[in-house]
Design an enzyme around this catalytic site. Structure first.
Site, PDB file in Angstrom:
ATOM      1  N   HIS A 431       0.827  -1.215   0.000  1.00  0.00           N
ATOM      2  CA  HIS A 431       0.000   0.000   0.000  1.00  0.00           C
ATOM      3  C   HIS A 431       0.859   1.262   0.000  1.00  0.00           C
ATOM      4  O   HIS A 431       0.660   2.173  -0.820  1.00  0.00           O
ATOM      5  CB  HIS A 431      -0.914  -0.012   1.229  1.00  0.00           C
ATOM      6  CG  HIS A 431      -1.785   1.204   1.354  1.00  0.00           C
ATOM      7  ND1 HIS A 431      -1.376   2.360   2.010  1.00  0.00           N
ATOM      8  CD2 HIS A 431      -3.025   1.471   0.866  1.00  0.00           C
ATOM      9  CE1 HIS A 431      -2.335   3.266   1.947  1.00  0.00           C
ATOM     10  NE2 HIS A 431      -3.349   2.754   1.263  1.00  0.00           N
ATOM     11  N   ARG A 538      -8.877   5.070  -8.577  1.00  0.00           N
ATOM     12  CA  ARG A 538      -9.319   4.243  -7.452  1.00  0.00           C
ATOM     13  C   ARG A 538     -10.216   5.084  -6.557  1.00  0.00           C
ATOM     14  O   ARG A 538      -9.725   5.892  -5.758  1.00  0.00           O
ATOM     15  CB  ARG A 538      -8.090   3.722  -6.693  1.00  0.00           C
ATOM     16  CG  ARG A 538      -7.275   2.717  -7.475  1.00  0.00           C
ATOM     17  CD  ARG A 538      -5.895   2.517  -6.923  1.00  0.00           C
ATOM     18  NE  ARG A 538      -5.064   3.690  -7.190  1.00  0.00           N
ATOM     19  CZ  ARG A 538      -3.753   3.630  -7.451  1.00  0.00           C
ATOM     20  NH1 ARG A 538      -3.133   2.477  -7.495  1.00  0.00           N
ATOM     21  NH2 ARG A 538      -3.068   4.730  -7.685  1.00  0.00           N
ATOM     22  N   GLY A 742      -5.305  -6.057 -13.972  1.00  0.00           N
ATOM     23  CA  GLY A 742      -4.685  -5.529 -12.754  1.00  0.00           C
ATOM     24  C   GLY A 742      -3.598  -6.489 -12.295  1.00  0.00           C
ATOM     25  O   GLY A 742      -3.873  -7.444 -11.578  1.00  0.00           O
ATOM     26  N   CYS A 807      -3.141  -2.135 -15.962  1.00  0.00           N
ATOM     27  CA  CYS A 807      -3.197  -0.964 -15.076  1.00  0.00           C
ATOM     28  C   CYS A 807      -2.550  -1.232 -13.731  1.00  0.00           C
ATOM     29  O   CYS A 807      -2.740  -0.476 -12.786  1.00  0.00           O
ATOM     30  CB  CYS A 807      -4.646  -0.500 -14.885  1.00  0.00           C
ATOM     31  SG  CYS A 807      -5.708  -1.728 -14.099  1.00  0.00           S
TER      32      CYS A 807
END
Length: 852
Positions: A431, A538, A742, A807
């Site tokens: 993250h 997002r 993804g 992506c």
């Protein structure tokens, strides 16, 4: 040419450097080839013999060539030097040895012609170099040598003979044999091999050697040596730069000292231009000719002997990333090279250094630890240990480093406020890494050799030093180093040369590059870097703003569908404005919006104080809040109730988002902006999921058309991030306008490997050859790549016009872009600050194909 010359010239192993000699970079090295080019330009290059890679390899094994034959190519009284000639100058090589052939007899001869002091300096230098580099004696043995001239020479000879218990060799042939053997074996040493492999050289990289007649920079008349180049190595700007030192050899001038001169007239001291104006002009002319004919900015090593100029060597100018771009662009603008060649001369990775602040190359580094270099750039700030304190620091105008065990969605606002992020856990696609790259925030993750204490608000370095909240550190996201204190910085450099290069790259690239952008700031960065749209927005990051987070939590705690819709009505105008801003910034470029993806528990506080505040905000007993949070906790959230699964079981969220998108589209159209939004469904694994969401979204679109009296067009697609979606793409594609792979989650699921935990062992896996590269950094062509190919082929077979893209973070990796391009993908999407790298890599791939 005499028969001896011809024999050597035509010998591929020991080749006399002439205009027509069979010399190539791949067989004799870059230095040998450059010297031949200088000879072809009829520049005053001393007589030189080049030894091939195979010859040097044989020498290392003790099989020497005919050294007598080599020596016979030079005048009887000439001294020689030997220099390394590797295929790439960056790979290095053993140090040059000068003045081979110097002995007692030549000392007497040179004493008569150039003076005893100069002759003694030459002889002393050679003995010490020979002792250290050839005989491998300790340099300290010459520490006792004092004085100059004959006195120093006698002391040096005595020290050598005492240590070796033998006379210094007097034969030029004997000396040359020993030097060749020493340099060949040094190249094959373990340390040298590891060092050049770290610079990208193959394990079996060869070394050539050049044996060249010495030009004395010592003696009567105007004598000296130096280097000259026509550009500044830091900026790439035109500037005659270098140094000259009278009565010197080799690169003595660069070692500084009071006697070293500037080249051009300078108020700080004497200059070559003033002392020897004719020689200076000759050197400039030679350098200009080399630039034009060798089609590169070159640094020229020269010697002056009794006023006459000699060119000893030429090599490409060392350059910073900023200079590399300016040099390439300027050479193309001057017509020396083509635009395509200029693009090919700039490594995509160099652009990363231009886009971010970096630690100055001359800065002292007090390294206290290291981790994974997850987001490039460097920053200095005071340590803070939670997002609230990071925001408070930003409000006070104080630079801070956010330290977390690992970041979560709750930390996004703190990350935006911080100058850098440091985490104990995580990998290249964790993250913190993904968000850091997206917003251009320096980030080091997985710093496992540092002890983190969130409770005490300290970090402890491996050497025992403890750093507390408020202490100043520097984080280098380009190298993974953590430094104590503030380091000297070099600012980012996005000048006109960078912009020109990027425009040329955009014109050449044949696969489009979009950006992953979640905020208006991200979108503006993407536009500035020539991104051709947004490939991934997002939307969940939009809900973590403090003003929205409480509303989001109210929605989560609502017990009925109507209750959730009522709460989401308050979020609708905020979300609509988010999308309207994106459409305005991107203007008529495509914007791909991923519907809500994360599990809902990520929006709920995990700590006691946060749960207490939430209970007060919702006017609920704390026990009810705690019980609800515990009930939502999942064993494996990545594979749980998230993405399309959440959109089907809690449809009100996707309905609100779809309405916000369509109403923003109508508002943008009223401002003259043409938008056909792309709506992407995350975590799809079955066709029926797409059917259900498609029906819900179309119902919202129909309602908005009716309410607003305006047309609403959109494209619906899925994010292929489960292996099943890739395998069943043929069933899914007929319901889609696009398939966007993804690769972050697809890699996790294909490997059964957590991207957040992989950093703990990935370096060991790569080092031991389990994986060639970290699959989260460079796309795994064999495994994950096969899923991409199957999904693309099956998707296009059932829906020929479908758009294909990647992506994930691999979209910014040059090797991965090459794979996607070869597989027929339409575009890649990556973090805004990786867009220039992706565009340049795409252009280079297109140019390489065109050339081949």
């Amino acid at each position: 040419m005499n028969p001896k010359d011809a024999a050597v010239q035509n010998n591929p192993d020991t080749t006399l450097v002439t205009q027509t000699a069979p010399i190539a970079t791949a067989t004799h090295g870059g230095r040998a080839k450059c010297l031949q080019r200088l000879v072809r330009l009829e520049l005053p290059v001393p007589r030189t013999v080049a030894l091939s890679f195979s010859t040097v390899e044989a020498i290392a094994s003790g099989d020497l060539p005919d050294v007598d034959h080599i020596v016979d190519q030079f005048p009887t009284d000439a001294l020689l030097c030997v220099r390394p000639s590797s295929q790439d100058p960056d790979w290095g090589g053993p140090g040059a040895v000068l003045n081979i052939g110097m002995n007692d007899a030549r000392f007497e001869m040179f004493s008569n012609t150039m003076g005893e002091e100069a002759a003694a300096a030459i002889y002393t230098r050679f003995i010490q170099s020979y002792a250290i580099n050839v005989v491998r004696l300790d340099p300290d043995m010459f520490d006792e040598v004092e004085g100059e001239g004959k006195v120093a020479l006698d002391e040096t000879i005595a020290a050598y003979e005492q240590e070796t218990e033998e006379k210094f060799p007097q034969s030029r042939r004997t000396q040359l044999r020993a030097v060749l053997l020493s340099m060949a074996r040094a190249w094959n040493g373990t340390s040298a091999r590891l060092l050049r492999q770290a610079k990208g050289a193959p394990a079996d990289a060869g070394l050539g050697l050049v044996v060249q007649q010495m030009v004395f920079g010592l003696g009567a008349g105007h004598c000296g040596s130096g280097v000259l180049q026509l550009v500044n190595s830091d900026t790439g700007a035109p500037q005659v730069t270098g140094r000259y030192l009278s009565q010197s050899q080799g690169r003595d001038a660069l070692e500084g000292g009071s006697g070293s001169m500037f080249l051009t007239s300078d108020p700080r001291g004497p200059a070559l231009e003033d002392v020897l104006p004719e020689a200076f002009e000759t050197l400039k002319d030679h350098a200009t000719l080399m630039r034009r004919r060798l089609r590169a900015e070159m640094v020229m090593e020269f010697a002056i002997e009794d006023g006459a100029v000699h060119i000893l060597d030429g090599m490409r100018v060392s350059r910073s990333s900023r200079a590399a771009v300016r040099i390439a662009v300027t050479l193309a603008q001057d017509g020396v090279i083509s635009r395509e060649e200029a693009l090919m001369r700039v490594q995509p990775g160099l652009l990363t250094e231009l886009l971010h602040r970096q630690i100055d190359a001359t800065a002292r580094r007090d390294v206290i630890g290291f981790g994974i270099a997850a987001s490039p750039g460097a920053a200095t700030g005071r340590l803070v240990f939670d997002s609230a304190e990071a925001q408070a620091s930003a409000a006070r105008g104080e630079a801070c480093i956010l330290v977390r065990r690992e970041t979560s969605s709750e930390d996004v606002r703190g990350m935006h406020a911080a100058n850098a992020v440091l985490t104990e856990r995580g990998g290249i696609t964790s993250h913190a890494a993904v968000i850091g790259r997206g917003i251009g925030l320096p980030c080091v993750v997985g710093a496992s050799n540092i002890i983190f204490s969130q409770r005490d608000k300290t970090i402890t370095a491996a050497d025992g030093r403890v750093f507390r909240e408020g202490d100043e550190l520097t984080v280098d996201g380009s190298t993974g180093q953590i430094l104590a204190g503030a380091a000297k910085m070099q600012e980012a450099a996005l000048d006109d040369y960078f912009r020109t290069l990027m425009q040329w790259a955009t014109d050449c690239a044949d696969i489009k590059v979009r950006a992953n952008a979640d905020t208006p700031a991200d979108a503006r960065t993407a536009r500035n870097f020539n991104a051709e749209g947004i490939g991934l927005c997002r939307t969940e990051h939009m809900f973590f703003d403090q003003g929205r987070l409480t509303v989001m939590r109210e929605m989560i705690f609502a017990d009925t569908s109507d209750g959730r819709r009522a709460v989401l009505e308050r979020l609708l105008p905020m979300q609509r404005e988010d999308f309207t801003q994106l459409f305005r910034i991107m203007k008529d470029q495509p914007v791909c919006i991923r519907l809500f993806d994360p599990p809902l528990h990520e929006f709920l506080p995990m700590d006691a104080s946060g749960q207490r505040e939430l209970a007060e905000a919702l006017d609920l007993p704390r026990s009810d809040v705690t019980r609800r949070i515990e009930a939502m906790r999942e064993y494996n959230p990545m594979l749980g109730l998230r993405g399309v699964r959440l959109g089907i079981t809690v449809p009100e969220i996707y309905e609100m988002q779809a309405r916000a998108i369509f109403e923003a589209t109508v508002d943008a159209a009223a401002e003259g902006i043409t938008v056909v939004p792309e709506i992407m469904i995350p975590l799809v694994s079955a066709r029926r999921e797409v059917e259900l969401v498609q029906a819900a979204i179309e119902a919202v679109a129909a309602a908005v058309r009716l309410e607003r009296g305006a047309p609403v067009e959109y494209r619906l697609g899925v994010m292929v991030e489960t292996p099943r979606a890739a395998l069943r793409a043929g069933e899914i594609a007929p319901y889609c306008s696009f398939l966007s792979f993804g690769t972050n989650d697809l890699t996790q699921m294909a490997y059964g490997l957590s991207r957040d935990d992989a950093g703990r062992f990935m370096s060991d896996y790569v080092r031991q050859g389990v994986f060639d590269e970290d699959p989260f950094h460079t796309l795994d062509h064999d495994g994950v790549g096969e899923l991409l190919k199957l999904g693309a082929e099956r998707g296009r077979l059932s829906q020929p016009g479908i758009t294909l893209s990647v992506c994930g973070e691999h979209g910014g990796n040059p090797e991965s872009i090459g794979f996607c391009r070869a597989a027929g993908f339409d575009y890649v999407s990556c973090s805004p600050f990786r867009v220039p790298v992706a565009i340049l890599a795409s252009a280079q791939l297109a140019i390489a194909d065109k050339i081949s």
